[in-house]
Each structure stands twice: as C-alpha cells, then as structure tokens.
Motif scaffolding. Structure first.
Motif, PDB file in Angstrom:
ATOM      1  N   ARG A 105      -1.068 -46.573   8.571  1.00  0.00           N
ATOM      2  CA  ARG A 105      -2.316 -47.060   7.962  1.00  0.00           C
ATOM      3  C   ARG A 105      -2.814 -48.301   8.718  1.00  0.00           C
ATOM      4  N   ALA A 106      -1.903 -49.192   9.043  1.00  0.00           N
ATOM      5  CA  ALA A 106      -2.277 -50.392   9.800  1.00  0.00           C
ATOM      6  C   ALA A 106      -2.746 -50.017  11.203  1.00  0.00           C
ATOM      7  N   LEU A 107      -2.054 -49.075  11.816  1.00  0.00           N
ATOM      8  CA  LEU A 107      -2.435 -48.603  13.159  1.00  0.00           C
ATOM      9  C   LEU A 107      -3.850 -48.025  13.148  1.00  0.00           C
ATOM     10  N   ASN A 108      -4.115 -47.180  12.161  1.00  0.00           N
ATOM     11  CA  ASN A 108      -5.436 -46.548  12.090  1.00  0.00           C
ATOM     12  C   ASN A 108      -6.539 -47.577  11.885  1.00  0.00           C
ATOM     13  N   ALA A 109      -6.249 -48.597  11.054  1.00  0.00           N
ATOM     14  CA  ALA A 109      -7.247 -49.650  10.830  1.00  0.00           C
ATOM     15  C   ALA A 109      -7.553 -50.367  12.152  1.00  0.00           C
ATOM     16  N   GLY A 110      -6.542 -50.519  12.973  1.00  0.00           N
ATOM     17  CA  GLY A 110      -6.743 -51.173  14.268  1.00  0.00           C
ATOM     18  C   GLY A 110      -7.513 -50.295  15.245  1.00  0.00           C
ATOM     19  N   THR A 111      -7.197 -49.019  15.284  1.00  0.00           N
ATOM     20  CA  THR A 111      -7.875 -48.134  16.242  1.00  0.00           C
ATOM     21  C   THR A 111      -9.353 -47.988  15.895  1.00  0.00           C
ATOM     22  N   VAL A 112      -9.663 -48.036  14.602  1.00  0.00           N
ATOM     23  CA  VAL A 112     -11.077 -47.974  14.202  1.00  0.00           C
ATOM     24  C   VAL A 112     -11.844 -49.147  14.822  1.00  0.00           C
ATOM     25  N   LEU A 113     -11.244 -50.328  14.792  1.00  0.00           N
ATOM     26  CA  LEU A 113     -11.919 -51.515  15.330  1.00  0.00           C
ATOM     27  C   LEU A 113     -12.032 -51.472  16.856  1.00  0.00           C
ATOM     28  N   LEU A 114     -11.170 -50.678  17.477  1.00  0.00           N
ATOM     29  CA  LEU A 114     -11.181 -50.612  18.954  1.00  0.00           C
ATOM     30  C   LEU A 114     -12.023 -49.463  19.495  1.00  0.00           C
ATOM     31  N   LYS A 115     -12.407 -48.575  18.595  1.00  0.00           N
ATOM     32  CA  LYS A 115     -12.986 -47.301  19.002  1.00  0.00           C
ATOM     33  C   LYS A 115     -14.115 -47.460  20.031  1.00  0.00           C
ATOM     34  N   ASP A 116     -15.057 -48.350  19.751  1.00  0.00           N
ATOM     35  CA  ASP A 116     -16.216 -48.495  20.636  1.00  0.00           C
ATOM     36  C   ASP A 116     -15.934 -49.371  21.858  1.00  0.00           C
ATOM     37  N   LYS A 117     -14.760 -49.986  21.875  1.00  0.00           N
ATOM     38  CA  LYS A 117     -14.472 -50.934  22.959  1.00  0.00           C
ATOM     39  C   LYS A 117     -13.710 -50.293  24.117  1.00  0.00           C
ATOM     40  N   LEU A 118     -13.088 -49.165  23.842  1.00  0.00           N
ATOM     41  CA  LEU A 118     -12.255 -48.551  24.877  1.00  0.00           C
ATOM     42  C   LEU A 118     -13.126 -47.810  25.886  1.00  0.00           C
ATOM     43  N   VAL A 119     -12.780 -47.942  27.143  1.00  0.00           N
ATOM     44  CA  VAL A 119     -13.555 -47.287  28.207  1.00  0.00           C
ATOM     45  C   VAL A 119     -13.036 -45.855  28.367  1.00  0.00           C
ATOM     46  N   ALA A 120     -13.955 -44.921  28.277  1.00  0.00           N
ATOM     47  CA  ALA A 120     -13.550 -43.523  28.393  1.00  0.00           C
ATOM     48  C   ALA A 120     -12.850 -43.297  29.727  1.00  0.00           C
ATOM     49  N   GLY A 121     -11.740 -42.611  29.676  1.00  0.00           N
ATOM     50  CA  GLY A 121     -11.033 -42.259  30.914  1.00  0.00           C
ATOM     51  C   GLY A 121     -10.014 -43.288  31.343  1.00  0.00           C
ATOM     52  N   GLN A 122     -10.101 -44.493  30.767  1.00  0.00           N
ATOM     53  CA  GLN A 122      -9.152 -45.533  31.182  1.00  0.00           C
ATOM     54  C   GLN A 122      -7.748 -45.230  30.662  1.00  0.00           C
ATOM     55  N   SER A 123      -7.725 -44.652  29.438  1.00  0.00           N
ATOM     56  CA  SER A 123      -6.435 -44.336  28.845  1.00  0.00           C
ATOM     57  C   SER A 123      -5.897 -43.056  29.470  1.00  0.00           C
ATOM     58  N   VAL A 124      -4.648 -43.099  29.880  1.00  0.00           N
ATOM     59  CA  VAL A 124      -4.034 -41.914  30.487  1.00  0.00           C
ATOM     60  C   VAL A 124      -3.231 -41.182  29.412  1.00  0.00           C
ATOM     61  N   SER A 125      -3.741 -40.029  29.014  1.00  0.00           N
ATOM     62  CA  SER A 125      -3.048 -39.257  27.990  1.00  0.00           C
ATOM     63  C   SER A 125      -1.798 -38.623  28.582  1.00  0.00           C
ATOM     64  N   LYS A 126      -0.755 -38.586  27.752  1.00  0.00           N
ATOM     65  CA  LYS A 126       0.489 -37.930  28.191  1.00  0.00           C
ATOM     66  C   LYS A 126       0.350 -36.416  28.114  1.00  0.00           C
ATOM     67  N   GLY A 127      -0.705 -35.962  27.442  1.00  0.00           N
ATOM     68  CA  GLY A 127      -0.902 -34.529  27.304  1.00  0.00           C
ATOM     69  C   GLY A 127      -1.631 -34.227  26.006  1.00  0.00           C
ATOM     70  N   LYS A 128      -2.092 -32.980  25.896  1.00  0.00           N
ATOM     71  CA  LYS A 128      -2.849 -32.590  24.701  1.00  0.00           C
ATOM     72  C   LYS A 128      -1.990 -31.668  23.833  1.00  0.00           C
ATOM     73  N   VAL A 129      -1.955 -31.988  22.530  1.00  0.00           N
ATOM     74  CA  VAL A 129      -1.143 -31.204  21.590  1.00  0.00           C
ATOM     75  C   VAL A 129      -2.035 -30.685  20.463  1.00  0.00           C
ATOM     76  N   VAL A 130      -1.912 -29.403  20.162  1.00  0.00           N
ATOM     77  CA  VAL A 130      -2.500 -28.854  18.934  1.00  0.00           C
ATOM     78  C   VAL A 130      -1.364 -28.724  17.932  1.00  0.00           C
ATOM     79  N   ILE A 131      -1.594 -29.235  16.704  1.00  0.00           N
ATOM     80  CA  ILE A 131      -0.517 -29.231  15.697  1.00  0.00           C
ATOM     81  C   ILE A 131      -1.013 -28.601  14.405  1.00  0.00           C
ATOM     82  N   ALA A 132      -0.128 -27.875  13.726  1.00  0.00           N
ATOM     83  CA  ALA A 132      -0.513 -27.223  12.473  1.00  0.00           C
ATOM     84  C   ALA A 132       0.715 -26.955  11.621  1.00  0.00           C
ATOM     85  N   THR A 133       0.507 -26.923  10.291  1.00  0.00           N
ATOM     86  CA  THR A 133       1.485 -26.322   9.381  1.00  0.00           C
ATOM     87  C   THR A 133       1.029 -24.886   9.168  1.00  0.00           C
ATOM     88  N   VAL A 134       1.954 -23.957   9.234  1.00  0.00           N
ATOM     89  CA  VAL A 134       1.590 -22.539   9.316  1.00  0.00           C
ATOM     90  C   VAL A 134       1.070 -21.979   7.986  1.00  0.00           C
TER      91      VAL A 134
END
Lengths: 209, 334
Positions: A66-95
């Motif tokens: 919850r604390a993490l999400n509150a922080g990411t909301v405040l950073l959302k518009d400040k992060l430069v697209a493409g600067q963050s290097v994703s470790k990979g893309k995951v699709v997740i689901a409960t079946v």
C-alpha cells in the motif's frame, strides 16, 4: 539518505512517510527513477526477503505494498519513458473457477518489486482469456495460480491450449498455489514452480537468465 | 471397536484396535454420492449421505458436518452465491469497510437458512451414529469468519490499520461462533471443529493478539457445553505452534507442511495431533503404496501425542478411490 529513508518507509508500511518523502526527494533534485528503484522497490525487495525468511507475514507485506503504491502514484508523471529497464513482461492470473487472489497478488508484488512489468488478469480467468492475453501482450512469462485441487487442472488445460494456439514456444510458464507441486509442474509441462511468492520472483529471474 | 470407541480410546490415552482416520471430506463426498457441490452444501440430507458413505466405504471414524466456510456469513446477511458445482462465495464482501462493522449482529443459528441446515445435519448424524460414530460439528473461527465477511486482503490490511475496529469485528464473529457451536452440541455434536484457516497468514505476533484469545475462549465455551474441540488451521503454522499449544483444543489438525515432530515436542501430551500428509501431492496424485508409506510416517512421528491420522486438509474431489482406501488399509494393517 532519502533513498534509504524511503526504502525503510516502504518496508515498514509507513504510507504517510512515503507520501512526504517523494515530493521532498523530487524537490531536492533526486532522480525520479532512483526514488523508484533505490527507494520504493528496494524497500519492497528487502521486505520480500524477510517474508521469505519467515520474519514477516501477509499483513506486513500488504501494508508495505500500500505504501509502495502510494509512492508510485506520486512518481507516475515524473518517470521518463524508456529509462526504466524492465526485467521482463509477465502475464499473471488465477485460473478459472478459483477466486483466490491473495497468493497471486503477493507474487505480483514480488515480481514488480524485482523489476518485472506485470499484467494482472485477475481471478477466475477462463482458459481462452489467458490464451488471448498471451497472444495480445506477448509476455516473456505466464504465471498462473490455483488454490484448489479442483481448479489446478486448469493450469494443464492452459498449457495445452497455448500449444494448440501456437503460443507455447518462447513463452515461459510458472505455476503456484497451495495444492501445486514440482511433480505436477513437470507433469503438465510448465517450466517452473515456486512454493512461495519471493521464490516466484527468483524463479522468474532464473527463467529469463 | 466401533469408531466412537476407537476415537475416544485414543483420546483417553488407551490403545484402540487401529488409529482413527479423521480425513475431512467435502467435495469428494458430493462426487461420491453423485450430486453437484451446490446441492451438497444446501441440503443436509445429501451432506449426511456423503458422510455416512465415506464412513462405511472409506473407514472415516466420524460423521462431520463440514461443507464450506460461508454458512455463518450468509447468516450475518452476506449475499452468498452457490454455484452449481463449486464452492459458495460472496461476490461483494458484506463489510465494505471498518465503518460497517457496527451493522453486524450475531443471529440465532436456527434462523439462518444454511446454519439451520447444519443443525439438521448434526441431528441426523447423531440419530444414525447411535453412539457408535463420533459426530463432529463445525464453526468458523473469528479470524476466518472476519475474512469471509470483509475479504481476506482487506482484513489483512485492516488488522494493521484499524486494530480496535478489528477487535470489535472479531468479538462479533466469536459470539456467533459460540452460539453456533452450542447449538450444534445441543443438536448432538460430540466435537466441534473450529476452522480458522486465515490465521496461518498473520504470523505469531498478530496471532497472539488477534487469534489466540478468541480460539481459547471459544474452546472454553465448547468444553463448558460438553463438547471437545478440533482446531483446524490450514497452511503453514510452524511459527504458531507454541501459541496454538495454549488454545486448549483437544485435537489440532496440522497441514502437510507443518513439522509434526516439532508439534509433538511443543504441544502438551493431551493435545492430540491430527494429520498430516500432503492431500494433493500424496493423496490425490500419489500411488496407494506412497500413501501407505505416508500414513506409516505419520503414525510413527506423532505417537507421543496419541495422534490421529488424516491428510493435512480436505480429501481432494478427484482422489482415486484406491488411494483413499489405502489410508484405512494401512491403519488396519498395523
């Protein structure tokens, strides 16, 4: 210093402190990407390690998220697209037929804090919807959760359906949930099984290494 | 020995003809009698038929009225969906936020449709048992019921954010559990199972503060009403064993990831361990030989606490009959 404080605020679930530190960091000229990676996500990763070690439990992880999400909301518009290097893309689901979301959500949090981009399909997701999401999003990894012995068989159905759809090659499949075992994972042709959420993040890294 | 003599001889520290088999059946029993699960959880006659047949055909040493966790939630007023052949659930939690807790009121169990259905099941089981089979009723523990009413993630957050309000919720759920347990004892239950599954997620510090006091008080009320207590917390309770030792439960179910040896070291000698082989990896997916081996292991390691035998949790629906029978065969072979 502020990055350490931010990490500790996440780790202790102190949402108000996170909400105070992010603007302060931005005003001080700290790189928003560092606030995310070395502050928020570092705190969550530290907590994940303690969760794995049995030092903290689900409530502490959820309060930190919850604390993490509150922080990411405040950073959302400040992060430069493409600067963050994703470790990979995951699709997740409960079946399909399974409404349990807490295990899936813990895995999601651990994957995100490890640097993965995660697309959450939710719970009770039909086989066809999982296949379609894989087709559409082209993830590196599909992660599936089932808490019931009556629903774990859908994990096998999904593996088979992905083969029929021609989407299995190049896709790594992770499975988890209380009744799931390594033997079951091997038997249905999935690539990785983890008994816990932090282990799932490690397994995801190993799959793509 | 009949099942009643077998269980109570074991509980009293004597030597029964074989160890009691206390496997929990729900979905498996519905499948056995050929009815969809939705009907099984809605009609006590079907639930009884399933329990009777599992006793006769698979050697389970009890008639147990367990079916699903949502009976009390429905009694509180939650809108519970009962799928044709799946586990009942609540689409939207009855308690949307902690401010809704004051709206909750415990009810007379006889006035709740499926709570009363369980009372009727217990009555019918008692008649059929005729003193030869123990009858086990079932209630949700305060933590589990709170999660049923609030949603598990919300509860886990709120226990950290609003501890006072959560104590209020737990007290209401506890009161409902006391009423339901007493009504089942009055209807003929010899033992009351307390299902408090979500308690395995909160860790020892929160367990001590938010789970143990209610489990302990509930066990005391059940004892005062003349029943024995079977505490069932699914999941990994290794970190909770020292605290669970203080609940006063007569029987403690242990899931398969729990160290039975450690539990035997920690629990008082008169607290009976029930378990604990893997329901999925062993019972559902193993072979009869593998199951016999698992049963033997359980028989050896828990003997100090006069243990009882069962998989760590519910017998899976699709368990092959020969696998389930292997439990009884191994118990009878010794």
């Amino acid at each position: 210093m502020i990055l350490e404080e931010l990490a500790i605020a996440v780790e202790t679930g102190d949402m108000k402190k996170v909400q105070a530190l992010i603007p302060q960091g931005l005003a001080d000229g700290v790189d928003p990407q560092d606030l995310l990676d070395k502050g928020l996500l570092a705190g969550m990763a530290a907590l994940g390690a303690r969760f794995k070690a049995g030092e903290v439990f689900v409530p502490e992880v959820l309060i930190a998220a919850r604390a993490l999400n509150a922080g990411t909301v405040l950073l959302k518009d400040k992060l430069v697209a493409g600067q963050s290097v994703s470790k990979g893309k995951v699709v997740i689901a409960t079946v399909s037929g399974d409404l349990h979301d807490i295990g899936k959500n813990l895995v999601l949090m651990m994957l995100e804090s490890t640097g993965f981009e995660v697309i959450d399909l939710g719970v009770d997701v039909p086989v066809e919807a999982v296949v379609e999401a894989v087709r559409e999003n082209k993830p590196d990894i599909l992660a599936m959760s089932a808490l019931l012995t009556t629903t774990m068989a859908f994990q096998k159905d999904i593996v088979e359906a992905l083969k029929v759809a021609g989407l299995r090659d190049g896709l790594k499949i992770m499975i988890g949930g209380a009744p799931v075992t390594q033997d079951f994972c091997d038997n249905i042709g999935a690539d990785s099984y983890s008994p816990d959420a932090p282990g799932a993040a490690d397994a995801a890294l190993a799959l793509l290494s | 020995m009949n099942s009643y003599e077998r269980l109570y001889t074991r509980l009293d520290g004597g030597k029964p003809d074989r160890l009691p088999n206390l496997s929990l059946v729900m979905f498996f029993a519905a499948k056995l009698i050929g009815v969809p699960f939705g009907k099984y959880v809605s009609d006590y006659r079907l639930l009884c038929e399933g329990a009777f047949r599992c006793h006769e055909e698979f050697g389970i040493d009890m008639f147990c009225a367990i079916s699903d966790p949502m009976r009390e939630a429905e009694g509180f007023g939650a809108v519970v969906t009962i799928p044709d052949d799946n586990v009942p659930y609540s689409k939207a939690p009855l308690i949307g936020s902690v401010s809704d807790i004051g709206k909750l009121h415990p009810i007379d169990p006889a006035s709740g449709r499926r709570m009363n259905d369980r009372l009727l099941a217990v009555q019918k089981m008692k008649e059929k048992a005729a003193g030869k089979v123990p009858v086990v009723g079932w209630v949700e523990g305060a933590i589990a019921e709170s999660c049923d009413l609030m949603g598990i993630s919300e509860f886990m957050l709120n226990i950290m954010l609003y501890p006072d309000e959560i104590r209020e919720l737990l007290a209401i759920c506890y009161e409902q559990a006391v009423r339901f347990a007493k009504a089942q004892i009055a209807a003929g239950a010899d033992i009351i199972g307390i299902g408090d599954a979500a308690a395995s997620l909160i860790g020892p510090a929160l367990y001590e503060e938010f789970a143990l006091p209610y489990e302990k008080k509930l066990a005391g009320e059940i004892h005062a009403a003349g029943g024995l207590v079977k505490l069932h917390i699914c999941g990994n309770t290794n970190s909770l064993l020292t605290l669970m030792a203080d609940t006063g439960a007569d029987i403690v179910d242990l899931d398969h990831m729990v160290d039975m040896n450690q539990a035997a070291n920690i629990f008082p000698a008169d607290m009976h361990i029930c378990g604990n082989f893997d329901p999925s990896g062993v019972l559902l997916r193993g072979t009869p030989d593998r199951i016999r081996e698992a049963v033997r292991t359980c028989m050896q390691i828990g003997d100090r606490n006069a243990n009882l035998i069962a998989p760590g949790c519910e017998v899976p629906r699709d368990t092959p009959f020969e696998n389930f029978l292997a439990i009884r065969e191994e118990l009878s072979a010794v």
